[in-house]
Design a protein around this motif. Sequence first.
Motif, PDB file in Angstrom:
ATOM      1  N   TYR A 149      -9.780   6.202  -0.658  1.00 35.56           N
ATOM      2  CA  TYR A 149      -8.686   6.886   0.011  1.00 35.56           C
ATOM      3  C   TYR A 149      -8.070   7.934  -0.914  1.00 35.56           C
ATOM      4  O   TYR A 149      -8.158   7.845  -2.131  1.00 35.56           O
ATOM      5  CB  TYR A 149      -7.589   5.896   0.416  1.00 35.56           C
ATOM      6  N   ASP A 150      -7.425   8.903  -0.302  1.00 31.68           N
ATOM      7  CA  ASP A 150      -6.652   9.900  -1.043  1.00 31.68           C
ATOM      8  C   ASP A 150      -5.291   9.275  -1.346  1.00 31.68           C
ATOM      9  O   ASP A 150      -4.544   8.941  -0.423  1.00 31.68           O
ATOM     10  CB  ASP A 150      -6.496  11.166  -0.209  1.00 31.68           C
ATOM     11  N   GLN A 151      -4.967   9.094  -2.623  1.00 31.19           N
ATOM     12  CA  GLN A 151      -3.740   8.402  -3.006  1.00 31.19           C
ATOM     13  C   GLN A 151      -3.016   9.164  -4.113  1.00 31.19           C
ATOM     14  O   GLN A 151      -3.630   9.719  -5.015  1.00 31.19           O
ATOM     15  CB  GLN A 151      -4.057   6.982  -3.498  1.00 31.19           C
ATOM     16  N   VAL A 192       9.772   3.590  10.325  1.00 33.00           N
ATOM     17  CA  VAL A 192       9.246   2.274   9.950  1.00 33.00           C
ATOM     18  C   VAL A 192       9.099   2.170   8.436  1.00 33.00           C
ATOM     19  O   VAL A 192       9.458   1.154   7.828  1.00 33.00           O
ATOM     20  CB  VAL A 192       7.890   2.019  10.635  1.00 33.00           C
ATOM     21  N   SER A 193       8.591   3.222   7.822  1.00 33.99           N
ATOM     22  CA  SER A 193       8.341   3.197   6.382  1.00 33.99           C
ATOM     23  C   SER A 193       9.626   3.166   5.567  1.00 33.99           C
ATOM     24  O   SER A 193       9.674   2.551   4.490  1.00 33.99           O
ATOM     25  CB  SER A 193       7.503   4.415   5.971  1.00 33.99           C
ATOM     26  N   VAL A 194      10.675   3.804   6.046  1.00 37.69           N
ATOM     27  CA  VAL A 194      11.959   3.778   5.339  1.00 37.69           C
ATOM     28  C   VAL A 194      12.527   2.361   5.314  1.00 37.69           C
ATOM     29  O   VAL A 194      13.026   1.899   4.287  1.00 37.69           O
ATOM     30  CB  VAL A 194      12.954   4.766   5.993  1.00 37.69           C
ATOM     31  N   GLU A 195      12.435   1.649   6.438  1.00 42.68           N
ATOM     32  CA  GLU A 195      12.898   0.254   6.445  1.00 42.68           C
ATOM     33  C   GLU A 195      12.028  -0.602   5.536  1.00 42.68           C
ATOM     34  O   GLU A 195      12.537  -1.465   4.811  1.00 42.68           O
ATOM     35  CB  GLU A 195      12.875  -0.311   7.868  1.00 42.68           C
ATOM     36  N   ASP A 196      10.733  -0.364   5.558  1.00 37.36           N
ATOM     37  CA  ASP A 196       9.802  -1.068   4.665  1.00 37.36           C
ATOM     38  C   ASP A 196      10.205  -0.830   3.209  1.00 37.36           C
ATOM     39  O   ASP A 196      10.271  -1.757   2.401  1.00 37.36           O
ATOM     40  CB  ASP A 196       8.387  -0.566   4.935  1.00 37.36           C
ATOM     41  N   LEU A 219       1.750   7.011  -1.908  1.00 39.97           N
ATOM     42  CA  LEU A 219       1.338   7.295  -0.540  1.00 39.97           C
ATOM     43  C   LEU A 219      -0.175   7.443  -0.520  1.00 39.97           C
ATOM     44  O   LEU A 219      -0.775   7.864  -1.511  1.00 39.97           O
ATOM     45  CB  LEU A 219       1.973   8.602  -0.036  1.00 39.97           C
ATOM     46  N   PHE A 220      -0.797   7.071   0.606  1.00 39.50           N
ATOM     47  CA  PHE A 220      -2.232   7.294   0.722  1.00 39.50           C
ATOM     48  C   PHE A 220      -2.596   7.669   2.145  1.00 39.50           C
ATOM     49  O   PHE A 220      -1.846   7.432   3.080  1.00 39.50           O
ATOM     50  CB  PHE A 220      -3.049   6.105   0.235  1.00 39.50           C
ATOM     51  N   SER A 221      -3.728   8.341   2.281  1.00 30.29           N
ATOM     52  CA  SER A 221      -4.276   8.633   3.605  1.00 30.29           C
ATOM     53  C   SER A 221      -5.672   8.049   3.660  1.00 30.29           C
ATOM     54  O   SER A 221      -6.430   8.133   2.694  1.00 30.29           O
ATOM     55  CB  SER A 221      -4.318  10.143   3.865  1.00 30.29           C
ATOM     56  N   SER A 225      -8.549  11.213   7.597  1.00 25.34           N
ATOM     57  CA  SER A 225      -7.199  11.293   8.159  1.00 25.34           C
ATOM     58  C   SER A 225      -6.320  12.127   7.242  1.00 25.34           C
ATOM     59  O   SER A 225      -6.439  12.047   6.021  1.00 25.34           O
ATOM     60  CB  SER A 225      -6.608   9.894   8.328  1.00 25.34           C
ATOM     61  N   ASN A 226      -5.424  12.894   7.847  1.00 21.47           N
ATOM     62  CA  ASN A 226      -4.454  13.664   7.082  1.00 21.47           C
ATOM     63  C   ASN A 226      -3.062  13.051   7.150  1.00 21.47           C
ATOM     64  O   ASN A 226      -2.098  13.639   6.677  1.00 21.47           O
ATOM     65  CB  ASN A 226      -4.397  15.113   7.605  1.00 21.47           C
ATOM     66  N   GLU A 227      -2.973  11.865   7.763  1.00 24.01           N
ATOM     67  CA  GLU A 227      -1.678  11.199   7.911  1.00 24.01           C
ATOM     68  C   GLU A 227      -1.437  10.263   6.730  1.00 24.01           C
ATOM     69  O   GLU A 227      -2.296   9.450   6.384  1.00 24.01           O
ATOM     70  CB  GLU A 227      -1.630  10.408   9.219  1.00 24.01           C
ATOM     71  N   TYR A 228      -0.260  10.380   6.118  1.00 23.21           N
ATOM     72  CA  TYR A 228       0.044   9.588   4.929  1.00 23.21           C
ATOM     73  C   TYR A 228       0.928   8.381   5.256  1.00 23.21           C
ATOM     74  O   TYR A 228       1.784   8.437   6.132  1.00 23.21           O
ATOM     75  CB  TYR A 228       0.717  10.460   3.868  1.00 23.21           C
ATOM     76  N   PHE A 229       0.677   7.300   4.502  1.00 23.03           N
ATOM     77  CA  PHE A 229       1.420   6.062   4.652  1.00 23.03           C
ATOM     78  C   PHE A 229       1.822   5.545   3.276  1.00 23.03           C
ATOM     79  O   PHE A 229       1.213   5.903   2.269  1.00 23.03           O
ATOM     80  CB  PHE A 229       0.553   4.985   5.328  1.00 23.03           C
ATOM     81  N   LEU A 230       2.826   4.664   3.252  1.00 23.35           N
ATOM     82  CA  LEU A 230       3.125   3.941   2.026  1.00 23.35           C
ATOM     83  C   LEU A 230       1.963   3.009   1.710  1.00 23.35           C
ATOM     84  O   LEU A 230       1.442   2.325   2.606  1.00 23.35           O
ATOM     85  CB  LEU A 230       4.388   3.100   2.201  1.00 23.35           C
TER      86      LEU A 230
END
Length: 331
Positions: A149-151, A192-196, A219-221, A225-230
């Motif tokens: 993954y891209d991190q 969601v990620s802010v509460e996490d 963060l990683f995608s 995918s170009n969408e990033y998540f914690l």
Amino acid sequence: MENDICLGCLATNKTLKNNYCLKCIKELFNGIVPNPLNFDRVEFTKKRAELSPRMSISGVQDKISLTFEKKDLVPTAINGKYILKPISSGDGHIQNEKDVVANEHLSMLISKNIFNIPTASCGLIQFSDGELAYITKRFDYDDISGLKYDQEDFAGIIGVTPSSHGENYKYDACSYLDCVRIIKKYVASSVVSVEDFFKRIILNYLICNGDAHLKNFSLFSKVNSNEYFLTPNYDLLNTRFHVNEKYGDMALELLDGYTATYEKYGYYTYDDFKTFAKYIDLPDVRFNKIMKFIEESYPKVEELIDKSFLSESAKKFYKSSYQERMKRIKF
């Protein structure tokens, strides 16, 4: 040695294979029942020296990368899917070093199994002489394709380095409030990620993790995918049991400044986290639910501490420090 407790989740009421329950075999080892390691800590040190020039695992703690060869986990320089951390070498910088492995394992389980925070899969594993080491599964590889993954950690995202902010850049460059600003800027599902993230900060405070710095949030995608998540939580530890803290209650400042309550007491309290929740737009109903959960979940935390492989003195310290922090943030 055969235990009656799972070395992954610390369950005591499940069928075990080579010291792991079926759920942990599936989650941590992708369905493979692993053998104990075929080397000990002395050999680990030699293997780390051999591999270190070619390895890309960052951080100061001794660690090596592992990969499966049939049912054996063996050291590797490239494409390792696991990270192994043994008991620290005892060079004088870390107190109570024999408890580091069990401390990290326990802290990660509290995050995953009690706080329900996405957390890297982890467990304990035996060296050839029976000594336990900490093992965690890398979350930056796709299980099916094997692609990475891209991190990027938060220090890299912000662009802070030792040359720009000094040797303590991981701690001094910004606050946890700044981290939330990063999440809101780059993460699509930021509500969601802010509460996490809020739960992660509360957890780090409760377990006295003074090392939750900028490089321990990322963060990683995922592939294509170009969408990033914690990323899942990682590198959790009650650091107060091992080092004399240099940076106060937490690795980073909570806010851009200090509340009147902090100015009065010199440590973070309920008012500080309430203010933090307001600044990050966490609804009152969600904040109140999390704070209620903290109080109600402590018996489960205590039970997990008792089941852990910490020494008796470490268990006592972990409980008392956790309870002390709970009292600080109680309304």
